[in-house]
Design a protein around this motif. Structure first.
Motif, short mmCIF file in Angstrom:
data_model
loop_
_atom_site.label_atom_id
_atom_site.label_comp_id
_atom_site.label_asym_id
_atom_site.label_seq_id
_atom_site.Cartn_x
_atom_site.Cartn_y
_atom_site.Cartn_z
N THR A 232 -104.61 5.78 9.01
CA THR A 232 -105.68 4.78 9.09
C THR A 232 -107.00 5.50 9.35
O THR A 232 -107.10 6.29 10.29
CB THR A 232 -105.42 3.77 10.22
N SER B 297 -112.86 5.10 11.17
CA SER B 297 -114.18 4.93 10.56
C SER B 297 -115.33 4.95 11.56
O SER B 297 -116.45 5.32 11.20
CB SER B 297 -114.21 3.64 9.74
N ALA C 150 -113.91 4.89 2.31
CA ALA C 150 -114.53 3.60 2.60
C ALA C 150 -114.18 2.57 1.53
O ALA C 150 -113.98 1.39 1.83
CB ALA C 150 -116.04 3.76 2.70
N ASN D 226 -110.06 2.22 1.56
CA ASN D 226 -109.49 1.96 2.89
C ASN D 226 -108.41 2.98 3.25
O ASN D 226 -107.56 2.72 4.08
CB ASN D 226 -108.90 0.55 2.98
N ARG D 227 -108.46 4.15 2.62
CA ARG D 227 -107.57 5.26 2.98
C ARG D 227 -108.12 6.54 2.36
O ARG D 227 -108.78 6.50 1.32
CB ARG D 227 -106.13 5.01 2.51
N GLY E 245 -108.89 -1.30 -1.53
CA GLY E 245 -108.26 -1.68 -0.28
C GLY E 245 -107.54 -3.00 -0.33
O GLY E 245 -107.00 -3.45 0.68
N ARG F 247 -99.65 1.02 10.65
CA ARG F 247 -100.03 0.41 9.37
C ARG F 247 -98.82 0.24 8.46
O ARG F 247 -98.01 1.15 8.31
CB ARG F 247 -101.07 1.31 8.69
N TYR G 67 -107.45 -5.71 15.47
CA TYR G 67 -108.66 -4.98 15.08
C TYR G 67 -109.21 -4.33 16.34
O TYR G 67 -109.07 -4.87 17.44
CB TYR G 67 -109.71 -5.94 14.50
N TYR H 124 -112.29 1.67 15.26
CA TYR H 124 -112.03 1.78 13.81
C TYR H 124 -112.97 0.80 13.12
O TYR H 124 -112.55 -0.13 12.43
CB TYR H 124 -110.57 1.47 13.53
N THR I 35 -112.73 -0.22 9.55
CA THR I 35 -111.36 -0.16 9.08
C THR I 35 -110.58 -1.34 9.64
O THR I 35 -110.47 -1.50 10.84
CB THR I 35 -110.67 1.14 9.52
N SER J 64 -107.27 -4.27 8.13
CA SER J 64 -106.45 -4.65 7.00
C SER J 64 -107.24 -5.57 6.06
O SER J 64 -107.93 -6.48 6.51
CB SER J 64 -105.19 -5.37 7.50
N ARG J 65 -107.14 -5.29 4.77
CA ARG J 65 -107.75 -6.17 3.77
C ARG J 65 -106.69 -7.03 3.08
O ARG J 65 -106.91 -7.57 2.01
CB ARG J 65 -108.51 -5.32 2.74
#
Length: 714
Positions: A268, A271, A315, A318-319, A620, A652, A681, A685, A688, A690-691
């Motif tokens: 993860t 960020s 970005a 997302n990884r 993402g 994750r 959340y 992070y 970052t 989850s999307r």
């Protein structure tokens, strides 16, 4: 070079034999009588006594032309010139860029035995010292010279920043050592088993610095064929940049295959720190060049385009891409320490071929120091570095003197409600009413382990390793520090800082515990990467299955962000009687499961494959496949839950996996409760989360192994 008569060399050799030098292969006590003349151990193989001499008289360079810069001992060893000078040097690197550094001469030259050299390095985005800082002043007064370095791309040094690339930053650093040997006639040399090649003597040198200034020390030692560093003092340095910037993957494990029924874990992006490092790195590299009017600054400086590509793709997708993770691993001690095979460093722009193959480093004396509150390079980095370098042996089975001290400072995300007038009071009121404290982390605490100051410990360690026993004793006697005696009394132990006096500048009483190294490795951390901690207590069963308690429902993605202002989901943990300290690295087997089976997308494997083939992933968007949770140990203190040392670990993806949680250290007071805190959340992070919009709720199950100590009195 000055030709030295044999009679003078013999005199120096006899003098050196009586002095010894602990940094260069000798024991702390003088060598005894060899062989059958030793009645207590007739088979004893005794090391040869160490010979100490000044660079100007070093026979290894006989016949090699050397033009000493600012000579102190070449012209007249009887009357050296006055010390304490400061001057800057600029070299052209092998890649065609400037290497800038400043030489701080010792306060007094020793033209008989020479003066040790200590390298000093800055943090990421920083620059070299223009006047003594940190422990530099004490080292100079004690008789050491110091070279403070502008690392590649920073300050007045040119080139793009590649984050301690062995083929770029590494070669620049070796070039500085080469320059020192060719230009400083006052350097100290000593004979020992350490010299490489056909040398009889090797320079006596150490290094100091924190963060980026810690990483360069390990890099030099790992790649220098002449093994010129004797003692390192890296503070808050990394072990594996993949773990530091993208935690959660299966890093450092040879031929990793998930256990039956488990998944391969996914990292993860950290960020919050990534964004801060981008800003600091670009500013620290570009600003000095732009201010100096360099018209090529934007093309030749700043962070390397490979790093910019990595951050942009991270970005977007997302990884981080796998090739970039291998690039960062090559820039880490784990490349040299771990048995995991190196992978391809593949980018959209090109594929990078490493110039150096993996090899096991040589043993060396190191004082590692690490902050428990550090959220960039955390305690786990120090644990694995300590484990690696402590185990190294030379061909005779001799190990280095490797130590570990911890403290309450380090990389602290500099954003807190206390920075905004009135906001701290508001968040405190919210916490009292069941809301979460909205902040990255609390301020750092003392730069000390109990009553032991970290800078004083670093100075004492370097003195012990770089000076003769007689010189070290004189320096110790002139010092008011307790570091010399504390380090000597606790050899073979690790200092664990338990202090929780957040934001206070000095350590409080009973704020640390010294733990025997055998206990430390046996019970307070994993035996190796990917293995569980052998806890003194029974594994703790963890079950966050959605049920009757709405406060313990685990949320992910957008619902996780919306949930954050409220208190996290908590599972209290009952500790056995007498156990009142958690200190070390917890490990766990955790499974993230969908609360309802149909919420898990059956096409996840195909989606992952498509993500791997795309240069920007699927932006993402992995519906029904990518939940994220952030877990950490917490303590209920004064009626409110708070994270221990502000540390959380990301988990994750659906499935079961081994998890190495971030290490912490805390002594629980009477009436306080330990718990596992789970967030959907966390602002560390920052960008970052989850999307996966299909999976707003998840379950977490598994077992947790805790590193604990018993009956530590307040």
């Amino acid at each position: 070079m000055t030709v030295v008569p044999f009679s003078k060399l013999l005199l120096v050799a006899l003098l050196g034999a009586t002095l010894g030098l602990s940094a260069c292969g000798s024991d702390d006590t003088p060598a005894g009588v060899a062989g059958p003349n030793n009645p207590t151990n007739p088979n004893e193989e005794v090391e040869q006594a160490v010979v100490v001499l000044v660079n100007a008289n070093n026979p290894d360079f006989e016949g090699a032309p050397r033009d000493f810069t600012a000579p102190a001992c070449s012209a007249s060893s009887e009357e050296p010139r006055e010390g304490g000078g400061i001057y800057s040097v600029n070299l052209q690197s092998a890649s065609g860029h400037n290497i800038a550094f400043t030489v701080f001469e010792p306060a007094e030259f020793n033209c008989e035995r020479g003066n040790p050299l200590v390298l000093e390095g800055h943090g990421y985005g920083g620059s070299r010292a223009s006047s003594p800082r940190g422990i530099m002043g004490d080292l100079i007064e004690a008789g050491a010279g110091v070279i403070s370095i502008d690392q590649r791309g920073f300050g007045e040094s040119g080139g793009s920043v590649r984050v301690m690339d062995p083929d770029f930053e590494g070669q620049d650093l070796l070039q500085i050592l080469d320059w020192a040997e060719a230009n400083l006639d006052w350097l100290r040399y000593a004979s020992s088993p350490k010299p490489a090649g056909n040398r009889e003597f090797n320079m006596v040198a150490g290094a100091t610095g924190g963060s980026y200034g810690g990483g360069y020390q390990l890099l030099i030692h790992n790649i220098d064929p002449l093994k010129r560093l004797d003692a390192l003092t890296p503070d808050i340095a990394w072990n594996d940049l993949r773990y530091s910037l993208n935690p959660g993957g299966a890093y450092g494990i040879e031929n990793f295959e998930p256990a039956e029924g488990n998944i391969k874990p996914t990292g993860t992006v950290k960020s919050g720190w990534a964004l801060l490092l981008v800003a600091g790195g670009e500013s620290g590299s570009l600003s000095p060049k732009l201010q100096a009017g360099d018209p090529m600054a934007l093309q030749t400086s700043g962070q390397d385009n490979l790093i910019r590509e990595t951050l942009l793709r991270g970005a977007t997708a997302n990884r981080f891409p796998e090739g970039a993770l291998e690039f960062f691993r090559y820039h880490s001690p784990s490349y040299w320490c771990d048995s995991e095979a190196a992978g391809a460093q593949t980018f959209l722009q090109s594929e990078v071929t490493p110039g150096l193959a993996q090899k096991t480093p040589d043993p060396v004396d190191i004082l590692f120091t690490q902050g428990f509150r550090d959220t960039l390079f955390n305690f786990n980095d120090a644990f694995h570095n300590f484990s690696c370098y402590r185990a190294l042996e030379d061909d005779k089975g001799k190990k280095g003197d490797v130590r570990l001290l911890t403290h309450q400072s380090g990389h602290i995300l500099p954003l807190s409600p206390s920075m905004v007038p009135g906001l701290a009071d508001l968040t405190e009121q919210g916490a009292q009413n069941g809301l979460n404290e909205i902040e990255f982390q609390k301020p750092g605490g003392p730069f000390a382990c109990g009553a032991l100051s970290i800078p004083e410990a670093q100075f004492a360690f370097l003195v012990e390793k770089l000076f003769t026993p007689q010189e070290a004793a004189a320096i110790k006697n002139a010092s008011e520090s307790n570091a010399f005696t504390t380090l000597a009394a606790n050899k073979g132990k690790v200092c664990l800082s338990l202090n929780d006096d957040v934001g206070q500048g000095t350590a409080s009483e009973n704020a640390a515990v010294w733990v025997n190294e055998n206990t430390f490795f046996s019970n307070l951390g994993p035996q190796a990467k990917g293995q569980p901690t052998n806890s003194n207590t029974q594994p703790v069963a963890i079950d966050f299955t959605p049920g009757a308690d709405p406060l313990n429902v685990l949320t992910s993605a957008v619902t996780g962000i919306l949930r954050y202002p409220f208190a996290p989901a908590v599972m209290p943990i009952d500790l056995p009687a007498g156990v009142n300290v958690v200190a070390g690295i917890p490990t766990a087997t955790f499974e993230i499961a969908a609360p309802v089976d149909m919420l898990m997308n059956p096409l996840c494997s195909q989606i992952y494959s498509a993500t791997a083939m795309s240069p920007i992933g699927l932006a993402g968007l992995e519906p029904g496949c990518d939940p994220m949770l952030f877990v950490g140990l917490g303590v209920n203190r004064n009626g409110a839950w708070r994270l221990i040392d502000d540390q959380v670990t990301p988990i994750r993806g659906f499935g079961k996996r081994h998890v190495e949680l971030t290490g912490v250290a805390e002594r629980l007071a009477e009436g306080e409760t330990l718990g596992l805190l789970v967030y959907g959340y966390h602002p560390k992070y920052l960008a970052t989360a989850s999307r996966d919009l299909v999976t707003p709720l998840v379950a977490l199950r598994g077992t947790l192994n805790l590193p604990t100590l018993q009956n530590l009195m307040p």
